[in-house]
Write a protein that holds these residues in place. Structure first.
Motif, short mmCIF file in Angstrom:
data_model
loop_
_atom_site.label_atom_id
_atom_site.label_comp_id
_atom_site.label_asym_id
_atom_site.label_seq_id
_atom_site.Cartn_x
_atom_site.Cartn_y
_atom_site.Cartn_z
N ILE A 157 75.81 -41.22 18.46
CA ILE A 157 75.44 -40.01 19.20
C ILE A 157 74.56 -39.10 18.34
O ILE A 157 74.89 -38.82 17.19
N HIS A 158 73.45 -38.65 18.94
CA HIS A 158 72.58 -37.66 18.29
C HIS A 158 72.44 -36.48 19.24
O HIS A 158 72.22 -36.65 20.44
N GLN A 159 72.54 -35.26 18.69
CA GLN A 159 72.49 -34.05 19.51
C GLN A 159 71.38 -33.13 19.01
O GLN A 159 71.36 -32.78 17.83
N THR A 160 70.48 -32.76 19.89
CA THR A 160 69.42 -31.81 19.56
C THR A 160 69.81 -30.46 20.13
O THR A 160 70.04 -30.33 21.33
N LEU A 161 69.89 -29.45 19.26
CA LEU A 161 70.32 -28.11 19.67
C LEU A 161 69.14 -27.15 19.71
O LEU A 161 68.31 -27.14 18.79
N ARG A 162 69.08 -26.37 20.79
CA ARG A 162 68.06 -25.32 20.94
C ARG A 162 68.69 -24.17 21.72
O ARG A 162 69.68 -24.37 22.42
N PRO A 163 68.11 -22.96 21.65
CA PRO A 163 68.65 -21.85 22.44
C PRO A 163 68.64 -22.18 23.93
O PRO A 163 67.79 -22.94 24.41
N PRO A 164 69.59 -21.63 24.69
CA PRO A 164 69.63 -21.86 26.15
C PRO A 164 68.33 -21.39 26.81
O PRO A 164 67.60 -20.56 26.27
N VAL A 165 68.05 -21.92 28.00
CA VAL A 165 66.82 -21.57 28.71
C VAL A 165 67.12 -21.17 30.15
O VAL A 165 68.06 -21.66 30.77
N ILE A 166 66.31 -20.25 30.67
CA ILE A 166 66.39 -19.78 32.05
C ILE A 166 65.03 -19.98 32.71
O ILE A 166 64.00 -19.71 32.09
N GLN A 167 65.04 -20.46 33.93
CA GLN A 167 63.79 -20.61 34.69
C GLN A 167 63.64 -19.42 35.63
O GLN A 167 64.47 -19.21 36.52
N GLU A 168 62.58 -18.65 35.44
CA GLU A 168 62.33 -17.47 36.25
C GLU A 168 61.87 -17.86 37.66
O GLU A 168 61.53 -19.02 37.92
N ALA A 169 61.83 -16.88 38.54
CA ALA A 169 61.45 -17.14 39.93
C ALA A 169 60.04 -17.69 40.04
O ALA A 169 59.73 -18.45 40.97
N ASP A 170 59.16 -17.35 39.09
CA ASP A 170 57.78 -17.84 39.13
C ASP A 170 57.61 -19.20 38.47
O ASP A 170 56.49 -19.69 38.33
N GLY A 171 58.73 -19.80 38.03
CA GLY A 171 58.67 -21.13 37.43
C GLY A 171 58.60 -21.15 35.92
O GLY A 171 58.78 -22.20 35.30
N ARG A 172 58.33 -20.02 35.29
CA ARG A 172 58.28 -19.96 33.84
C ARG A 172 59.68 -20.17 33.24
O ARG A 172 60.66 -19.67 33.78
N VAL A 173 59.75 -20.89 32.13
CA VAL A 173 61.02 -21.13 31.44
C VAL A 173 61.01 -20.35 30.13
O VAL A 173 60.07 -20.44 29.35
#
Length: 259
Positions: A72-88
């Motif tokens: 098992i390999h795990q890549t960690l990054r900060p959480p992400v939110i997708q805005e109403a206009d599609g931007r993440v």
């Protein structure tokens, strides 16, 4: 928010055999001593034929599953939110130890001869449970004496997010993940808002109580988080004599703005 729940995976690789035929086959599929299973807190079951001497369930012999051992390999990054206009956008907290990213695995991680000796060796549900888990990658091993006699190898997988499956270095299945982009992090297809909020708009925290303790509507909403890949027959032409590697990549989906 428990982003890791979007990576919940269960897998099974199995082989088809008539229930009445449990005799040892002339050619067999065997487990590698160092790796017996697949996936992260998620289910994976790979079904393979001609495994007469192994335990059978409903006419199929399990070769790899959620509770066997994977690399098992795990890549960690900060959480992400997708805005109403599609931007993440990333959710950053201003602390280096929280906002940093961990390295990707080396190229060729899906290949049979890739050196995964430094990866975590554990059942899939032992992968970290954190909102920072961006990509989960797993490698499971099985042996074939004669690929021509192996029968149909069938993969069933349940997960949160999106999944890509590789057999001996070649992609063989993809669900809820668009084709790889030249740049940027790939994301799984977004979930409906109902998967994360209650009817009155509150955040639905599924981990705070048992499923049966939720009301019927919230159980329905929680069930929207689970995605499936069922009865995927692995291409026989990609099998090889000796060691074979099933590699699985689970990719996160961004949260909706309501979360």
């Amino acid at each position: 928010m428990p982003l890791w729940m979007q990576f919940r995976t269960a897998a099974r690789l199995s082989s088809c055999l008539p229930l009445s035929d449990h005799r040892p086959a002339a050619s067999t599929v065997r487990r590698m001593p160092k790796a017996e299973g697949i996936v992260n807190g998620r289910k994976i079951v790979l079904l393979a034929a001609a495994l007469g001497w192994a335990p059978c369930v409903f006419g199929r012999t399990v070769v790899l599953d959620t509770y066997g051992f994977w690399r098992i390999h795990q890549t960690l990054r900060p959480p992400v939110i997708q805005e109403a206009d599609g931007r993440v956008r990333q959710v950053l907290f201003g602390y280096e130890w929280l906002d940093c990213e961990t390295p990707e695995p080396p190229a060729g991680w899906t290949e049979v001869d890739f050196d995964d000796s430094s990866w975590l060796r554990a059942p899939s549900h032992m992968a970290c449970h954190t909102p920072y888990l961006a990509v989960l990658r797993m490698r499971g091993y099985f042996l074939l004496d004669d690929p021509a006699e192996a029968g149909d190898l069938v993969l069933s997988l349940s997960f949160h997010g999106g999944a890509v499956v590789f057999l001996n270095g070649v992609e063989v299945a993809r669900r809820f993940v668009p084709a790889a982009r030249a740049t940027g992090e790939p994301y799984a297809e977004p979930y409906p808002v109902d998967a994360f909020v209650t009817a009155d708009g509150r955040v639905l925290r599924g981990w705070e109580r048992k499923p049966e303790e939720h009301n019927e509507d919230n159980r329905r909403r929680l069930s929207l988080r689970s995605r499936r890949m069922d009865n995927v027959v692995l291409p026989r032409e990609r099998l090889r004599k000796g060691k074979n590697v099933l590699a699985i990549e689970i990719v996160r989906a961004p949260y909706p703005p309501a979360v």
